[in-house]
Design a protein around this motif. Sequence first.
Motif, PDB file in Angstrom:
ATOM      1  N   PHE A 104       0.626  -1.175   0.079  1.00  0.00           N
ATOM      2  CA  PHE A 104      -0.166  -0.101  -0.149  1.00  0.00           C
ATOM      3  C   PHE A 104       0.905   1.234  -0.081  1.00  0.00           C
ATOM      4  N   GLU A 156       3.954   1.541  -1.208  1.00  0.00           N
ATOM      5  CA  GLU A 156       4.424   1.686  -2.303  1.00  0.00           C
ATOM      6  C   GLU A 156       3.481   2.229  -3.538  1.00  0.00           C
ATOM      7  N   ALA A 157       2.518   1.709  -3.527  1.00  0.00           N
ATOM      8  CA  ALA A 157       1.399   1.861  -4.459  1.00  0.00           C
ATOM      9  C   ALA A 157       1.131   3.430  -4.533  1.00  0.00           C
ATOM     10  N   ASN A 158       1.013   4.071  -3.213  1.00  0.00           N
ATOM     11  CA  ASN A 158       0.462   5.265  -2.837  1.00  0.00           C
ATOM     12  C   ASN A 158       1.661   6.299  -2.774  1.00  0.00           C
ATOM     13  N   ASN A 159       2.984   5.761  -2.893  1.00  0.00           N
ATOM     14  CA  ASN A 159       4.063   6.769  -2.798  1.00  0.00           C
ATOM     15  C   ASN A 159       4.075   7.523  -1.331  1.00  0.00           C
ATOM     16  N   ILE A 160       3.824   6.771  -0.418  1.00  0.00           N
ATOM     17  CA  ILE A 160       3.526   7.417   1.203  1.00  0.00           C
ATOM     18  C   ILE A 160       5.054   7.634   1.771  1.00  0.00           C
ATOM     19  N   LYS A 168      -8.323  10.526   5.074  1.00  0.00           N
ATOM     20  CA  LYS A 168      -7.474  10.498   3.621  1.00  0.00           C
ATOM     21  C   LYS A 168      -6.774   9.269   3.240  1.00  0.00           C
ATOM     22  N   LEU A 169      -5.974   8.945   4.301  1.00  0.00           N
ATOM     23  CA  LEU A 169      -5.232   7.677   3.956  1.00  0.00           C
ATOM     24  C   LEU A 169      -5.870   6.224   4.182  1.00  0.00           C
ATOM     25  N   ASP A 186      -8.016   5.682   1.119  1.00  0.00           N
ATOM     26  CA  ASP A 186      -7.163   5.297   0.010  1.00  0.00           C
ATOM     27  C   ASP A 186      -6.875   3.948   0.196  1.00  0.00           C
ATOM     28  N   PHE A 187      -6.844   3.442   1.483  1.00  0.00           N
ATOM     29  CA  PHE A 187      -6.453   2.157   1.725  1.00  0.00           C
ATOM     30  C   PHE A 187      -7.883   1.371   1.115  1.00  0.00           C
ATOM     31  N   TYR A 223      -7.839   1.026  -2.283  1.00  0.00           N
ATOM     32  CA  TYR A 223      -6.613   0.255  -2.637  1.00  0.00           C
ATOM     33  C   TYR A 223      -7.012  -1.327  -2.625  1.00  0.00           C
ATOM     34  N   GLU A 266      -9.759  -2.377  -5.267  1.00  0.00           N
ATOM     35  CA  GLU A 266      -9.594  -2.895  -6.659  1.00  0.00           C
ATOM     36  C   GLU A 266      -9.248  -4.275  -7.126  1.00  0.00           C
TER      37      GLU A 266
END
Length: 256
Positions: free
Chosen positions: A82, A84-88, A242-243, A246-247, A250, A253
């Motif tokens: 997660f 890596e996929a969202n560049n956190i 927000k996160l 996003d999770f 993610y 999907e």
Amino acid sequence: MAQNKKYRKRKVWLVGDTPKEKWNFFWKYYKWNALICLIGLFVFGSMIYKSVTAPIFQMQGFLLNTENDQEDTSANELARDFIEANNIDTSLGRIVLNDDWTYEPGNEERAKESTAGGREMLIQKQNQTLDFITGYKETMLDLAYNTFFTDISTLLSTKQLEEYKPYLLYIDQSVSEELAQAYEDKKDLSTIEIPDPTKPEEMKEPVPVLIDISHCEKLSHIYDSPKDTLAFGFIDSSPDYKLPIDFLLYIMEQED
């Protein structure tokens, strides 16, 4: 006379007593003041230490009742994917998926683990360091009717709500209020029927607070062979959604 005697003792203590005599005088007249000050300093120091050393979370979720042992790293791997996929940027705080806790309120054999899990969720919720919880339907409904989760329709966009409509799970707000009143009046809560979360049309005041995530392939290594519907809920005291949102997007999907 008593005041003069005490004054003379204080004067002697200040002028010419031995260290032992000074200590005895101090302990006799000022020990409680000193002890109270020391206790206050200790409590204050402990609070400062905890605030400085407490981990900083950008996002934390509890994945309940996964049955995974301590050597299983599936939750950590999902967290890394997660990130890596969202560049956190993890220098701003940790991203944690915690699969260590059990909460099964109806299971007497696991009462001890459930008590510990429930206590930890309450602590993290009150500290605003818990953003979401996943777990099996019955467990999540128990938490939902104990006001753990927020109304999902206030967080997701109109487009997202339309897309996830088939997966929404509801509680009846009128039943939630009835349970709260029965608890306050010390009545038997088991007599109050919990409606089917998939049938909002049969509720007086339906509120979507959970999402069915049973189909989410990214959770397949964490919840191995799910025994019931898996659900996701946003904690109602999260400082920033927000996160967590996003999770959710993610894991919802579909993998290619």
